[in-house]
Design a protein around this motif. Structure first.
Motif, short mmCIF file in Angstrom:
data_model
loop_
_atom_site.label_atom_id
_atom_site.label_comp_id
_atom_site.label_asym_id
_atom_site.label_seq_id
_atom_site.Cartn_x
_atom_site.Cartn_y
_atom_site.Cartn_z
N ASP A 1 2.02 2.18 3.54
CA ASP A 1 2.89 1.29 4.31
C ASP A 1 4.01 2.03 5.05
O ASP A 1 4.23 1.76 6.24
CB ASP A 1 3.51 0.20 3.42
N SER B 1 0.86 -1.18 0.00
CA SER B 1 0.00 0.00 0.00
C SER B 1 0.89 1.23 0.00
O SER B 1 2.00 1.20 0.54
CB SER B 1 -0.88 -0.01 1.25
N GLU B 2 0.39 2.31 -0.55
CA GLU B 2 1.15 3.56 -0.53
C GLU B 2 1.29 4.11 0.89
O GLU B 2 2.13 4.97 1.15
CB GLU B 2 0.49 4.60 -1.43
N ARG C 1 -2.26 13.67 1.39
CA ARG C 1 -1.98 14.38 0.14
C ARG C 1 -2.54 15.80 0.14
O ARG C 1 -3.12 16.25 -0.85
CB ARG C 1 -2.52 13.60 -1.06
#
Length: 175
Positions: free
Chosen positions: A61, A58-59, A86
């Motif tokens: 992680d 996963s981004e 973000r």
């Protein structure tokens, strides 16, 4: 059920991570984690922290792992909260993790521990303990440009991370 089955059930909801504290909660001797790592079922990420070898990346992680490495009551702090959601561009090489506990263990260079004595309002974003967005924006006043923080606040409001009142308070503070 085997120890691995119990570990899998706990780890699946936590970015495939399991700690020795989790094992104790499950009444699994921590030595079993080391045995499973030796057999290739777990990957040792650091002192008392393991990840299932079969996991879906996963981004998020790196953020989950950073908080887990610090351990205990740790949570994402400041710029890292904005990066996770973000809301603003930040340095991806550094992850800020705050904790009221004293940390003596060696951590990778990319994890910056921020000692915090005062109680923080903690929430979970993407399942990771984090400082609330409003507090994270305020914590970044010394390290980020005011224009960038104002833009992050506007994005946070648009995405539902801030109330209208919180946005108004931030705009007054950042002006």
């Amino acid at each position: 059920m085997t120890y691995y089955d119990d570990i899998f059930e706990r780890a699946i909801d936590n970015y495939y991570l399991i700690t020795t504290d989790d094992a104790n909660d499950l009444e699994i001797p921590p030595v079993e984690l080391a045995k499973l790592a030796k057999r290739g079922r777990l990957q040792n990420l650091g002192r008392g922290l393991y990840r299932l070898t079969r996991h879906v990346p996963s981004e998020f992680d790196p953020y989950a792992i950073a908080v887990a490495r610090v351990g205990g009551p740790a949570y994402l702090y400041g710029e890292s909260v904005l990066a996770l959601l973000r809301l603003a561009p930040t340095n991806p090489e550094r992850i800020f993790v705050a904790t009221p506990a004293r940390i003596r263990k060696q951590l990778p260079d990319g994890i910056q521990v921020v000692p915090r004595k005062e109680p923080a309002r903690i929430t979970r974003y993407e399942g990771i303990p984090c400082q609330r967005v409003k507090d994270a924006i305020l914590a970044c006043r010394k390290t980020m440009m005011p224009e960038r923080l104002a833009e992050a606040a506007s994005r946070a409001r648009a995405e539902g991370f801030l109330t209208k009142t919180e946005l108004d308070e931030l705009e007054e503070t950042l002006a």
